[in-house]
Design an enzyme around this catalytic site. Sequence first.
Site, PDB file in Angstrom:
ATOM      1  N   GLU A  34       0.968  -1.179  -0.054  1.00  0.00           N
ATOM      2  CA  GLU A  34       0.070  -0.078   0.212  1.00  0.00           C
ATOM      3  C   GLU A  34       1.042   1.312   0.049  1.00  0.00           C
ATOM      4  OE1 GLU A  34      -3.268   1.018  -0.289  1.00  0.00           O
ATOM      5  OE2 GLU A  34      -2.239   2.959  -0.369  1.00  0.00           O
ATOM      6  N   GLY A  39      -6.976   1.096   3.700  1.00  0.00           N
ATOM      7  CA  GLY A  39      -8.259   1.535   3.562  1.00  0.00           C
ATOM      8  C   GLY A  39      -8.480   2.161   2.245  1.00  0.00           C
ATOM      9  N   GLY A  40      -7.699   2.640   1.541  1.00  0.00           N
ATOM     10  CA  GLY A  40      -8.022   3.208   0.199  1.00  0.00           C
ATOM     11  C   GLY A  40      -8.982   4.459   0.234  1.00  0.00           C
ATOM     12  N   THR A  41      -9.529   4.609  -0.873  1.00  0.00           N
ATOM     13  CA  THR A  41     -10.661   5.736  -0.967  1.00  0.00           C
ATOM     14  C   THR A  41     -11.749   5.835  -0.108  1.00  0.00           C
ATOM     15  OG1 THR A  41     -10.281   5.641  -3.481  1.00  0.00           O
ATOM     16  CG2 THR A  41     -11.993   6.894  -2.860  1.00  0.00           C
ATOM     17  N   CYS A  42     -12.493   4.662   0.016  1.00  0.00           N
ATOM     18  CA  CYS A  42     -13.762   4.364   0.737  1.00  0.00           C
ATOM     19  C   CYS A  42     -13.486   4.954   2.323  1.00  0.00           C
ATOM     20  CB  CYS A  42     -14.119   3.044   0.776  1.00  0.00           C
ATOM     21  SG  CYS A  42     -15.763   3.137   1.489  1.00  0.00           S
ATOM     22  N   HIS A 440     -45.682  -1.962   9.764  1.00  0.00           N
ATOM     23  CA  HIS A 440     -46.080  -0.465   9.765  1.00  0.00           C
ATOM     24  C   HIS A 440     -45.435   0.238  10.935  1.00  0.00           C
ATOM     25  CE1 HIS A 440     -48.892   2.925   9.548  1.00  0.00           C
ATOM     26  NE2 HIS A 440     -49.050   2.760  10.615  1.00  0.00           N
TER      27      HIS A 440
END
Length: 458
Positions: A34, A39-42, A440
Amino acid sequence: MTRSFDAIVIGSGQAGPFLAARLARAGRTVALVERKVLGGTCVNTGCTPTKAMVASAKAAHTAREAARFGVHLQGEVRVSLAEVHSRAQTIVQNSRDSLGKMLADAGCTVILGQARFVSAHEVQVGEDTVRGEQFFINVGARAAIPKLPGLESVSYLTNSSLLDLTELPKHLVVVGGGAVGVEFGQMFRRFGSEVTLVEMKSSLMHREDAAASALVGELLEQEGVQLRLNAKCLSFSKEKDGICVHVDCSEGDKEVHGSHVLLAMGRVPNTDDLGLEAAGVEKDSAGYIPVNDQLRTNLAHIWALGDCNRRGGFTHTAYNDYEIVAANLLEGADRRVSDRIPARATYTDPPLAQVGMTEEEARATGRELLMATRRMSTVSRAIEKGETFGLMKAIVDAETKRILGAMIFGVGGDEAIHCILDVMYAKQPYTTITHAVHIHPTVAELIPTLLGALKPAD
Ligand SMILES: Cc1cc2nc3c(=O)[nH]c(=O)nc-3n(C[C@H](O)[C@H](O)[C@H](O)COP(=O)(O)OP(=O)(O)OC[C@H]3O[C@@H](n4cnc5c(N)ncnc54)[C@H](O)[C@@H]3O)c2cc1C
């Protein structure tokens, strides 16, 4: 130094870390490389911080609207972007830490640095050569910065750098009316900035259902976002106190002046500096890596997952890429990306959720269709919550009675739409839902009613 592994995962987006951990737990030696943070973009600059900030924006909006609910607050609603930022970053850090722990617990080797192929079985990371039997590319994408006149002379923001702001922009000009642009546009308006949204097409979110796309514009305008649609021939210039976006060169002096500019003009894959040529991995003219139905590239020992393969573009699709590859490799399964039904949500408030085909896509198939729409103003739960903006729509194949697509643009729509999605995955007719009894009061309760009102489309 040269190190060797059974599997090398490049990039820690929404597929890579989970695949790395799964392969390691299955007894393989695995390295994950990495170049920034786990964790990258998200996790770092996409879903997680933005949805945390959308929640802050919603809190500000609810506070301003409180009197409508008989609740009276004293004084002005003031947003501290520094505190919003700090809350979001705490959530981001927790998520990043838990990924690190998962990888460590599974026994993966995490290598920090930029990976670049030097051959079909080797990547260079800094001074080291890392050799692998199999490679899994999960390098993701970044904000596109188109070559537009004057852009080089101004300082602009992207989805990443905007998240570093701790003081509210006085006037944010958002260029691009897709999901990223509209989410940030509404959010910063609710924080208290003036916002102008510039879009080259005639509507925002133009790939969505046309009715929803028109409603997104209505929603933002209601909240005081200024829209500049049909903006052609964009250019930028620096001003004493900010930036000018020139939005129409054919009709003279059409200008938008702002203190900050956010570019939200699409994404480009992170494949330009990956050395794909040295490995012999093909990419298309836009830089995406073509893959087969099981996510293999043109080389049998190299897979591409997530945004860089252009088969998804979302966190849930990247994660599903991991599931497909892991099941096929470790369980002898035959899972395919083409089994996936398109599903997405844009986190405006209310959210815009879409599964399967839009009305326009369904009409283009030439099939006979049944269609139904229902305003959110007729949904009890929405009325009780005081959030009646929006619309739901369902489209069914008249012959097979299967649902082709559905859209809910309204409060709770991102959750409620899953009952439709699951019936689509089960390949059951829409009557499965009309015969179901929902709780409901919920938004989902009105989905059987919506489907009960299907009529042939004109
Ligand atoms: C503002 C914003 C909001 C979003 N919101 C949502 C949402 O609400 N829901 C949703 O589903 N999706 C959302 N997305 C999209 C989502 O973030 C991505 O689809 C998702 O992150 C999947 O990405 P990925 O796994 O392909 O890789 P990414 O998450 O992009 O990660 C790729 C990783 O690879 C690393 N890398 C790149 N090149 C190299 C290299 N050569 N060597 C080593 N490492 C490298 C990068 O540093 C990065 O960490 C959003 C995106 C943005 C920009």
